[in-house]
Enzyme design. Structure first.
Site, PDB file in Angstrom:
ATOM      1  N   LYS A  10       0.977  -1.111  -0.173  1.00 34.92           N
ATOM      2  CA  LYS A  10      -0.140  -0.095  -0.023  1.00 34.92           C
ATOM      3  C   LYS A  10       0.938   1.103  -0.217  1.00 34.92           C
ATOM      4  CE  LYS A  10      -3.936  -1.908   2.273  1.00 34.92           C
ATOM      5  NZ  LYS A  10      -5.211  -1.843   3.504  1.00 34.92           N
ATOM      6  N   TYR A  50     -12.220  -1.718  -3.855  1.00 35.42           N
ATOM      7  CA  TYR A  50     -12.731  -1.922  -2.622  1.00 35.42           C
ATOM      8  C   TYR A  50     -14.377  -1.756  -2.286  1.00 35.42           C
ATOM      9  CZ  TYR A  50      -8.418  -2.115   0.120  1.00 35.42           C
ATOM     10  OH  TYR A  50      -7.277  -2.225   0.621  1.00 35.42           O
ATOM     11  N   ASN A 113      -1.966   0.286   6.610  1.00 35.14           N
ATOM     12  CA  ASN A 113      -1.554  -0.773   7.472  1.00 35.14           C
ATOM     13  C   ASN A 113      -0.525  -1.610   6.379  1.00 35.14           C
ATOM     14  OD1 ASN A 113      -3.628  -1.864   5.830  1.00 35.14           O
ATOM     15  ND2 ASN A 113      -4.620  -2.435   7.489  1.00 35.14           N
ATOM     16  N   HIS A 116      -2.350  -5.340   1.486  1.00 34.12           N
ATOM     17  CA  HIS A 116      -3.519  -5.906   1.273  1.00 34.12           C
ATOM     18  C   HIS A 116      -3.269  -7.250   1.138  1.00 34.12           C
ATOM     19  CE1 HIS A 116      -7.679  -6.832  -0.300  1.00 34.12           C
ATOM     20  NE2 HIS A 116      -6.744  -7.468  -1.262  1.00 34.12           N
ATOM     21  N   GLU A 127      -9.977  -9.709  -7.528  1.00 36.15           N
ATOM     22  CA  GLU A 127      -8.826  -8.887  -7.369  1.00 36.15           C
ATOM     23  C   GLU A 127      -7.556  -9.034  -8.523  1.00 36.15           C
ATOM     24  OE1 GLU A 127      -8.119  -9.348  -3.163  1.00 36.15           O
ATOM     25  OE2 GLU A 127      -9.919  -8.297  -2.747  1.00 36.15           O
TER      26      GLU A 127
HETATM   27  P1  GDP Z   1      -8.058  -6.413   5.897  1.00 32.75           P
HETATM   28  O1  GDP Z   1      -8.580  -7.479   5.221  1.00 32.75           O
HETATM   29  O2  GDP Z   1      -7.451  -6.768   6.955  1.00 32.75           O
HETATM   30  O3  GDP Z   1      -7.308  -5.498   4.817  1.00 32.75           O
HETATM   31  O4  GDP Z   1      -9.393  -5.643   6.254  1.00 32.75           O
HETATM   32  P2  GDP Z   1     -10.662  -5.046   5.635  1.00 32.75           P
HETATM   33  O5  GDP Z   1     -11.054  -5.830   4.540  1.00 32.75           O
HETATM   34  O6  GDP Z   1     -11.638  -5.076   6.885  1.00 32.75           O
HETATM   35  O7  GDP Z   1     -10.621  -3.704   5.376  1.00 32.75           O
HETATM   36  C1  GDP Z   1      -9.715  -3.033   4.188  1.00 32.75           C
HETATM   37  C2  GDP Z   1      -8.846  -1.962   4.486  1.00 32.75           C
HETATM   38  O8  GDP Z   1      -9.771  -0.694   5.186  1.00 32.75           O
HETATM   39  C3  GDP Z   1      -8.062  -2.273   5.718  1.00 32.75           C
HETATM   40  O9  GDP Z   1      -6.899  -3.090   5.261  1.00 32.75           O
HETATM   41  C4  GDP Z   1      -7.696  -0.647   6.226  1.00 32.75           C
HETATM   42  O10 GDP Z   1      -6.674  -0.266   5.020  1.00 32.75           O
HETATM   43  C5  GDP Z   1      -9.042  -0.268   6.038  1.00 32.75           C
HETATM   44  N1  GDP Z   1      -9.864  -0.182   7.488  1.00 32.75           N
HETATM   45  C6  GDP Z   1     -10.313  -1.256   7.970  1.00 32.75           C
HETATM   46  N2  GDP Z   1     -11.073  -1.080   9.091  1.00 32.75           N
HETATM   47  C7  GDP Z   1     -10.687   0.225   9.208  1.00 32.75           C
HETATM   48  C8  GDP Z   1     -11.349   0.985  10.179  1.00 32.75           C
HETATM   49  O11 GDP Z   1     -12.026   0.669  11.219  1.00 32.75           O
HETATM   50  N3  GDP Z   1     -10.927   2.536   9.999  1.00 32.75           N
HETATM   51  C9  GDP Z   1     -10.023   2.861   8.856  1.00 32.75           C
HETATM   52  N4  GDP Z   1      -9.887   4.400   8.713  1.00 32.75           N
HETATM   53  N5  GDP Z   1      -9.679   2.165   8.068  1.00 32.75           N
HETATM   54  C10 GDP Z   1     -10.092   0.823   8.076  1.00 32.75           C
HETATM   55 MG    MG Z   2     -10.126  -7.404   3.361  1.00 31.95          MG
END
Ligand code: GDP
Ligand code: MG
Length: 138
Positions: A10, A50, A113, A116, A127
């Site tokens: 990222k 997304y 973070n 991905h 994807e």
């Molecule tokens: P992942 O599968 O671990 O990447 O997490 P998710 O699919 O739930 O979310 C996609 C991405 O959205 C995450 O990797 C973070 O970059 C972002 N994200 C997830 N949860 C949060 C949140 O609570 N707050 C914010 N600001 N970003 C989030």
């Molecule tokens: Mg995810």
């Protein structure tokens, strides 16, 4: 059985100069890099990627972040690639990520973070197709 997954280094990690270190972790864990490229995506392209998160409160901020600078999308291959990459990445929130994981080492926040990784076979297929043409996957 060999399986493919999709990953992105990222914008935060690219900006901080962690691309090489993250790729080294991925290769050390036994993944073969099938395809990789450096691209910058638009806000609309980030929204398309997304799309499943469009109702989440952080959707606007997440798609601003993902279109804020260059990223390295890639296709990775190994046995059990999807689950093993998720394990190597660590929890979404680096505060909860296990010691030794990529997010523990390189992530700055729950949003920025570092990496991905696809969460299932169907999402991996979507994807990979979103970023790579079939003829790039050799
Ligand atoms: P992942 O599968 O671990 O990447 O997490 P998710 O699919 O739930 O979310 C996609 C991405 O959205 C995450 O990797 C973070 O970059 C972002 N994200 C997830 N949860 C949060 C949140 O609570 N707050 C914010 N600001 N970003 C989030
Ligand atoms: Mg995810």
């Amino acid at each position: 059985m060999s399986q493919r997954t999709f990953s992105i280094i990222k914008p935060d990690a690219v900006r901080k100069g962690h691309t090489g270190a993250i790729l080294a972790e991925i290769e050390k864990a036994g993944f073969k890099i099938v395809a990789i490229k450096k691209v910058s995506i638009s806000k609309a392209q980030a929204e398309g990627f997304y799309y499943v998160h469009k109702e989440r409160p952080f959707f606007g901020s997440l798609t601003d972040f993902m279109s804020s600078g260059p990223i390295f999308p890639m296709v990775l291959e190994k046995d059990n690639a999807i689950a093993d990459l998720r394990k190597l990445m660590g929890a979404t929130n680096p505060a909860n990520a296990e010691e030794g994981t990529i997010r523990k080492k390189f992530a700055g926040s729950i949003e920025e973070n570092a990496i991905h990784g696809s969460d299932a076979e169907e999402t991996a297929a979507f994807e990979i197709g979103y970023f790579f043409a079939g003829c790039e996957l050799v």
